[in-house]
Motif scaffolding. Sequence first.
Motif, PDB file in Angstrom:
ATOM      1  N   ARG A 144       0.858  -1.187   0.000  1.00  0.00           N
ATOM      2  CA  ARG A 144       0.000   0.000   0.000  1.00  0.00           C
ATOM      3  C   ARG A 144       0.893   1.236   0.000  1.00  0.00           C
ATOM      4  N   ARG A 145       0.745   2.063  -1.003  1.00  0.00           N
ATOM      5  CA  ARG A 145       1.594   3.243  -1.169  1.00  0.00           C
ATOM      6  C   ARG A 145       0.761   4.506  -0.962  1.00  0.00           C
ATOM      7  N   HIS A 146       1.407   5.528  -0.453  1.00  0.00           N
ATOM      8  CA  HIS A 146       0.691   6.778  -0.205  1.00  0.00           C
ATOM      9  C   HIS A 146       1.604   7.972  -0.448  1.00  0.00           C
ATOM     10  N   ARG A 147       0.979   9.044  -0.916  1.00  0.00           N
ATOM     11  CA  ARG A 147       1.681  10.317  -1.107  1.00  0.00           C
ATOM     12  C   ARG A 147       0.826  11.425  -0.536  1.00  0.00           C
ATOM     13  N   GLU A 148       1.459  12.430  -0.009  1.00  0.00           N
ATOM     14  CA  GLU A 148       0.785  13.622   0.497  1.00  0.00           C
ATOM     15  C   GLU A 148       1.520  14.838  -0.031  1.00  0.00           C
ATOM     16  N   VAL A 149       0.747  15.840  -0.438  1.00  0.00           N
ATOM     17  CA  VAL A 149       1.307  17.092  -0.961  1.00  0.00           C
ATOM     18  C   VAL A 149       0.568  18.247  -0.315  1.00  0.00           C
ATOM     19  N   PHE A 150       1.311  19.216   0.180  1.00  0.00           N
ATOM     20  CA  PHE A 150       0.679  20.447   0.669  1.00  0.00           C
ATOM     21  C   PHE A 150       1.642  21.612   0.477  1.00  0.00           C
ATOM     22  N   ALA A 151       1.066  22.800   0.425  1.00  0.00           N
ATOM     23  CA  ALA A 151       1.833  24.043   0.315  1.00  0.00           C
ATOM     24  C   ALA A 151       1.695  24.774   1.641  1.00  0.00           C
ATOM     25  N   SER A 152       2.765  24.828   2.386  1.00  0.00           N
ATOM     26  CA  SER A 152       2.717  25.370   3.740  1.00  0.00           C
ATOM     27  C   SER A 152       2.869  26.878   3.739  1.00  0.00           C
ATOM     28  N   ARG A 153       1.918  27.550   4.345  1.00  0.00           N
ATOM     29  CA  ARG A 153       2.042  28.987   4.548  1.00  0.00           C
ATOM     30  C   ARG A 153       3.024  29.324   5.673  1.00  0.00           C
ATOM     31  N   PRO A 154       2.978  28.646   6.833  1.00  0.00           N
ATOM     32  CA  PRO A 154       3.928  29.000   7.908  1.00  0.00           C
ATOM     33  C   PRO A 154       5.383  28.811   7.506  1.00  0.00           C
ATOM     34  N   ASP A 155       5.671  27.786   6.691  1.00  0.00           N
ATOM     35  CA  ASP A 155       7.058  27.515   6.326  1.00  0.00           C
ATOM     36  C   ASP A 155       7.396  27.923   4.897  1.00  0.00           C
ATOM     37  N   HIS A 156       6.414  28.413   4.143  1.00  0.00           N
ATOM     38  CA  HIS A 156       6.636  28.984   2.798  1.00  0.00           C
ATOM     39  C   HIS A 156       7.258  27.981   1.834  1.00  0.00           C
ATOM     40  N   VAL A 157       6.839  26.716   1.926  1.00  0.00           N
ATOM     41  CA  VAL A 157       7.400  25.673   1.082  1.00  0.00           C
ATOM     42  C   VAL A 157       6.299  24.743   0.580  1.00  0.00           C
ATOM     43  N   LEU A 158       6.628  24.042  -0.481  1.00  0.00           N
ATOM     44  CA  LEU A 158       5.825  22.934  -0.977  1.00  0.00           C
ATOM     45  C   LEU A 158       6.430  21.656  -0.416  1.00  0.00           C
ATOM     46  N   VAL A 159       5.593  20.784   0.120  1.00  0.00           N
ATOM     47  CA  VAL A 159       6.066  19.569   0.774  1.00  0.00           C
ATOM     48  C   VAL A 159       5.404  18.359   0.133  1.00  0.00           C
ATOM     49  N   VAL A 160       6.218  17.344  -0.175  1.00  0.00           N
ATOM     50  CA  VAL A 160       5.729  16.090  -0.736  1.00  0.00           C
ATOM     51  C   VAL A 160       6.253  14.952   0.127  1.00  0.00           C
ATOM     52  N   ARG A 161       5.383  14.015   0.479  1.00  0.00           N
ATOM     53  CA  ARG A 161       5.772  12.882   1.316  1.00  0.00           C
ATOM     54  C   ARG A 161       5.347  11.588   0.636  1.00  0.00           C
ATOM     55  N   LEU A 162       6.280  10.644   0.507  1.00  0.00           N
ATOM     56  CA  LEU A 162       5.992   9.334  -0.059  1.00  0.00           C
ATOM     57  C   LEU A 162       6.235   8.276   1.007  1.00  0.00           C
ATOM     58  N   GLY A 163       5.334   7.308   1.093  1.00  0.00           N
ATOM     59  CA  GLY A 163       5.491   6.250   2.076  1.00  0.00           C
ATOM     60  C   GLY A 163       4.837   4.960   1.613  1.00  0.00           C
ATOM     61  N   ALA A 164       5.001   3.926   2.402  1.00  0.00           N
ATOM     62  CA  ALA A 164       4.425   2.616   2.110  1.00  0.00           C
ATOM     63  C   ALA A 164       4.149   1.916   3.424  1.00  0.00           C
ATOM     64  N   ASP A 165       3.323   0.869   3.367  1.00  0.00           N
ATOM     65  CA  ASP A 165       2.993   0.168   4.601  1.00  0.00           C
ATOM     66  C   ASP A 165       3.990  -0.945   4.932  1.00  0.00           C
ATOM     67  N   ARG A 166       5.074  -1.023   4.151  1.00  0.00           N
ATOM     68  CA  ARG A 166       6.162  -1.951   4.459  1.00  0.00           C
ATOM     69  C   ARG A 166       7.476  -1.182   4.412  1.00  0.00           C
ATOM     70  N   PRO A 167       8.395  -1.465   5.320  1.00  0.00           N
ATOM     71  CA  PRO A 167       9.664  -0.724   5.332  1.00  0.00           C
ATOM     72  C   PRO A 167      10.506  -1.038   4.104  1.00  0.00           C
ATOM     73  N   GLY A 168      11.267  -0.027   3.684  1.00  0.00           N
ATOM     74  CA  GLY A 168      12.228  -0.194   2.609  1.00  0.00           C
ATOM     75  C   GLY A 168      11.636  -0.342   1.233  1.00  0.00           C
ATOM     76  N   ARG A 169      10.374   0.080   1.032  1.00  0.00           N
ATOM     77  CA  ARG A 169       9.724  -0.148  -0.253  1.00  0.00           C
ATOM     78  C   ARG A 169       9.479   1.130  -1.055  1.00  0.00           C
ATOM     79  N   VAL A 170      10.150   2.213  -0.680  1.00  0.00           N
ATOM     80  CA  VAL A 170       9.976   3.456  -1.438  1.00  0.00           C
ATOM     81  C   VAL A 170      11.196   3.689  -2.317  1.00  0.00           C
ATOM     82  N   ASP A 171      10.991   3.631  -3.627  1.00  0.00           N
ATOM     83  CA  ASP A 171      12.015   3.951  -4.621  1.00  0.00           C
ATOM     84  C   ASP A 171      11.478   5.084  -5.487  1.00  0.00           C
TER      85      ASP A 171
END
Length: 799
Positions: free
Chosen positions: A175-202
Motif C-alpha cells: 500500500r503506497r501513499h503520497r501527500e502534498v501540501f503548500a505550507s504557509r507557515p514555512d513557505h514551502v511545498l512539501v511532498v511525502r511518499l510512504g508505504a505500509d512496508r519498510p524499505g519499499r519506497v524507490d
Amino acid sequence: MRRRTVMGGALAAAGSGLATPGSAEAAERPDHDDRLVLWYDSPATDWESQALPVGNGALGAMVFGGITTERIQFSEKTLWTGGPGEDPAYDHGNWVPPRPGALAQARRLILEEGPQQPETIAALLGQPKVAYGSFQPFGDLHLDLPAAAEVTGYRRELDLGTAVSRVTYVAGGVRRHREVFASRPDHVLVVRLGADRPGRVDVTIRLTTPHTGATLTVAHHTARLSGRLAADGMRLEAQLAVLAEGGRRTDEADAVRVTGADTVTIVLAAGTDYEHRYPDYRGPDPHRRVTATLTEAVARPYARLLRRHVADHGGLFGRVRLRLGGTAPGIPTDRLLTAYTGGPEPENRALEQLFFAYGRYLLIASSRPEPGPADLPANLQGVWNKDTAAAWSGDYHGNINLQMNYWPAEVTNLAETARPLAEFVDRMRPAGRDSAGVIYGCRGWVVGNETNAFDFTGVHDWPTAFWFPEAAAWLSRHLWEHYLFTGDREFLRRAGYPVLRETAEFWLDYLVAHPADGSLVAVPSFSPEHGPFTAGAAMSQQIAADLFDNVLAANRDLSGDAAFAARVAGARGRLDPGLRVGRWGQLQEWREDVDDPADTHRHVSHLFALYPGRGVTPSGTPELAEAARVSLLAREGDGTGWAPGWSRAWKAAFWARLHDGSRAFAALRDQLRLQTLTNLWDTHPPFQIDGNFGATAAVAEMLVQSHTDAIHLLPALPPAWLSGSVDGLRARGAVTVGISWADGHATEIRLRSDQDRTVRLRSTLFAGAFQGSEGVREGEDVVRLRARGGHAYRFARPA
C-alpha cells in the motif's frame, strides 16, 4: 488585519479520505467531514480540468497523482514577463507620445454626434501594449516511480479542511501513499511518499522548467534551479531538498535517486527578485531568501511541518461551516458532478456544500499576505498557471474579474485574504497618478480595464475592453468594505481613506456636465465589453455614486476634511446616478433608452447598483428593484444560451439581492452543470477562477445580507435548501452570524459583535413568538439589539 472571534468556536478543519497507515498525517488530522473532499479513482491526465490545486498564497501547485510518474506543476505568483525589464520603453499604458486634445475630441464626438463605435474611440484614445507580459509557470517536479503491474484501490483526493492532497493505492501487495501540501507557515511545498512496508519506497526526483535562462544543479541531495527569464531578466530560483528515512540517496546529473527507503520527504522553496515597487519592480536576488526558507523548513520534522500547515489553514477555513443536509455517496467527485441535477437528492446538496467550501479554499490558497513589497493578489487563475503565454496573460481584469475574486473575502470570514488586494491597490497609485495626468488630465489616480504586475494603469487598443477608468473606484470600494466588515478604524485612517480620497479626486476632475441637463456624467463611458461609447453609461454613473457615498461616509467616520467632503457632496448632488427605468420596464444600461430585450450579453454591468453596490434594494427602491428584475430576466433569455461561469455567479448574486432564492439557485445550479470542470474549477472557458469565488459569495448572499439598515437573515433561501445551518458568516458592522433553519424558516439565530454597537436583525423568526436575549421588536420582523463586544447572543423559536 484583525483576527476575528468565531461564534460557536472555531470548528476543526473538515476533510475526508482514509488516513493511510504509517503516514504522519494520520496523527495530525482533525475530525473530518467527507462532504468537503474532492476525490477521484484515477490519476489526472489534464492540467486544467483534472489536476488538483494546492497553494500557500505565493506558491501554487497542481497535483496529478500519477502512478509511474507523478507530475507536480508549480507556479510562484511573482514570476512574470513584461515591464521595464523587458523593454526600457515600458510606458505603463500611458500615451507615448502625448496626445493633447485627444480626450476632448472623443468627448466632442460623443456629446455632439451621439454614441460612437468602440473602434472609433479606440483609434483616438488607444495604443498597442508595450512589454505587458504574462504570469509565468515556474516548473515541474517529477517523481519517477517503479512500474506497477497491477494497481488496486486507487484514490486521489484533495481535503479542503486540511489543504492536503493525497494519493493512495496498492501495487505489488504494497500500500503506497503520497501527500502534498503548500505550507504557509514555512513557505514551502512539501511532498511525502510512504508505504505500509519498510524499505519499499524507490523514487527519482527531477526538477524541470520551461525557461531556457535557468539552469539546474544537483549536489548533497538538493536540486537548485536558478537563472533569469529570457524576456525581462527577472531572477528566479527554486531549491528542493530530498530527505529519506532509511534507504540510499544518490545524486545524479539532473536528479536525486532514492532506493529502499521507508519514507521520502521532498521540500521545495521558490522565489524571484520581483518587488511591487514603482518604477523598477526589482529587489534583491532571491538566492539567499530561498536558501534560508529551505534550510529552516528541512530542520523541522515532517510531522511538525504538517501540523503547522494544518493549524494555519484550519484557522481560516474552519471559521465557516455550511450544512445543507447533503450526504456524499461513495462515488468520485467527477461522477458526482456529472450526475448533478440540483434536484432534492442529498448528493446534490453535498456537491453544493463542497462547491461553496471550495471557493473559500481557493481564496486561502491563492491570496495570503506576504512580508515586504512582493505582495500580489489572486489573478485570473489564482496562483496556478502552466503556460508561458497564459490565457488573458493571467493578469488582473478590472471590469469585474479582480473584484469578483474578493467578493467572498469579507462575508465568508476571510478578511486576511483581502490584504494582498489592498496592498496592490495602494502600490499602484504612483503609476496611476501618472496615467491620470497624462491620459485624462486629472488629479488623483486611475487604473483601467487590465493591469499586470508592473502597474499597467493606462490603456491598450482592444476596442471593447481598453477604456474603463471606473476600475480604480470599484477596487477602492473593497477597502471601504473591509472597514465595514471589521470596524477597523485604524485601517480606514491609514490605508482605506487615502485611497478613497485620491480616487475621488480623479472623479471630481473626470466628470463633465451633460449639455442636456447639466448633470455630471462620465465621458467617454463604456458599459464593459458591450455596446457603443456614450456619455454616462449606467455602470459608470453607479460606480461614481458609490465612490462618492463611500468617501463621504469615511470622511464622516474619521471626522475628516470638511472642505473636501463639501466638494464631494456637491458633485454627488449633481451626479446623474445612472438609474433610469426604460420603455419596457428595464433598468437602462445606457442613458439613452436603447436596451434590446433580446440581448443576452454575458456582462450585466448596469445592475452594479444592485450588486455589489447598494443603490438598488427591494425595500428602499422597489421601482428600481423591479426594473433590475426585468433587465435580469431579459439578459438570461430562455435559459439555454451560453454564459461563462463568472457571469452565472454574478447573476446568482443579483437574484439573491432581489430576494429570489429560486432564481439565485438556478443560476448556481447551471454554473455547476454547465461551466464547472471535473476538478470543480470554474471555466469561461478556459479556466477562470473568479467564477469559483463569485459562486461562494453568491451562496453567502442568499443566507445573509447586511448592506441595508439591518442584517437580513435568509433573505433568498432557495426552496431546495429547506433545512440546514450555517455558522461563521460575517455581516457589516463587525458581526459574526450563525443560523439554523427548517421548512424554509429560521429556527435559531446566533451572533457575536466584535464591538459595542446597536444591531438590527431582520428575520421571519421575529414575526412570531421567539426566545432571545435582550432584543426589542421593531416592526413585523425586525429586532433591535444593543450588543456588547465579544458577547454571544441567541434567538430561537419557543421550545
